[in-house]
Design a protein around this motif. Structure first.
Motif: not given
Length: 221
Positions: A7-13, A153-155, A163-165, A182-184
């Motif tokens: 999974x890929x988590x992004x900041x917004x602005x 929370x998103x994960x 660790x998979x994000x 603990x994310x990349x």
């Protein structure tokens, strides 16, 4: 080196969307009501990651330590809420990047320090809400970035181990939050980047300067 994530988590602005025109416009609106001339957009852009604090600092020279800041902040919020979708758009390469991430079989979500009051209607207006696996705002959890709680929370919402994000953002706090969770971590070099230390020394595992560069990292995994 590739990124082996689910999974890929992004900041917004500054990462997914270019909200600087409306944030700067709100600040200049506040100057106009005080009989002050508009400031150049370029003065506001680097401070977008600091939100109302940064915009008020540039526009009026007022910091959170000054008397009257809270009143000005609330005025900024009220004005911004009215105009926040006027000129804000996804960065040009972002829609194609999200399509490609989904085509790779990866999930993606949003973690921002923006309050839900602004995040939810803005994300909906841009059509991102129906695609994101999670949307976590600055007040969704008791802590905001650089604390890891919003990222965790998103994960959790997406059912993916931390660790998979990978977390992608354009501010030092994004890198710090990702590391604490603990994310990349990937620094988005196309974003606002602030006025502090250069992006190369933030400690992110990768620095990319375009969404295409991020896709290359993900596609190699």
């Amino acid at each position: 080196m590739s990124l082996r994530v689910k999974a890929v988590l992004f900041d917004l602005d500054g990462t997914l969307i270019d909200s600087a025109p409306d944030l700067a416009g709100t600040a200049n609106d506040m100057r106009a009501t005080r009989g002050l001339p508009a400031l150049p957009f370029e003065q506001f852009r680097p401070m977008v990651g600091s939100g109302a604090r940064g915009m008020i600092g540039v526009a009026l020279g007022i910091t959170p330590a000054d008397d009257g800041f809270i009143v000005l902040r609330d005025e900024f919020f009220d004005r911004y809420e009215v105009r926040m979708t006027q000129h804000t758009r996804a960065f040009d390469a972002v829609p194609a990047m999200l399509d490609a991430i989904e085509a790779l079989g990866l999930r993606w979500g949003i973690v921002t320090n923006k309050a839900q009051r602004f995040t939810n209607p803005l994300v909906a207006a841009l059509g991102l809400d129906v695609r994101a696996g999670a949307v976590v705002s600055g007040d969704t959890t008791p802590h905001s970035k650089p604390h890891p709680a919003p990222l965790l929370e998103a994960a959790r919402q997406m059912g993916v181990a931390a660790h998979d994000c990978v977390y992608v953002g354009d501010d030092l706090r994004d890198v710090q939050a990702g590391q604490a969770a603990g994310m990349a971590t990937v620094a988005a070099g196309w974003g606002y980047l602030g006025v502090g230390e250069p992006v190369a020394v933030w400690g992110a595992q990768h620095v990319v300067h375009s969404p295409d560069e991020l896709l290359k990292l993900l596609a190699m995994a």
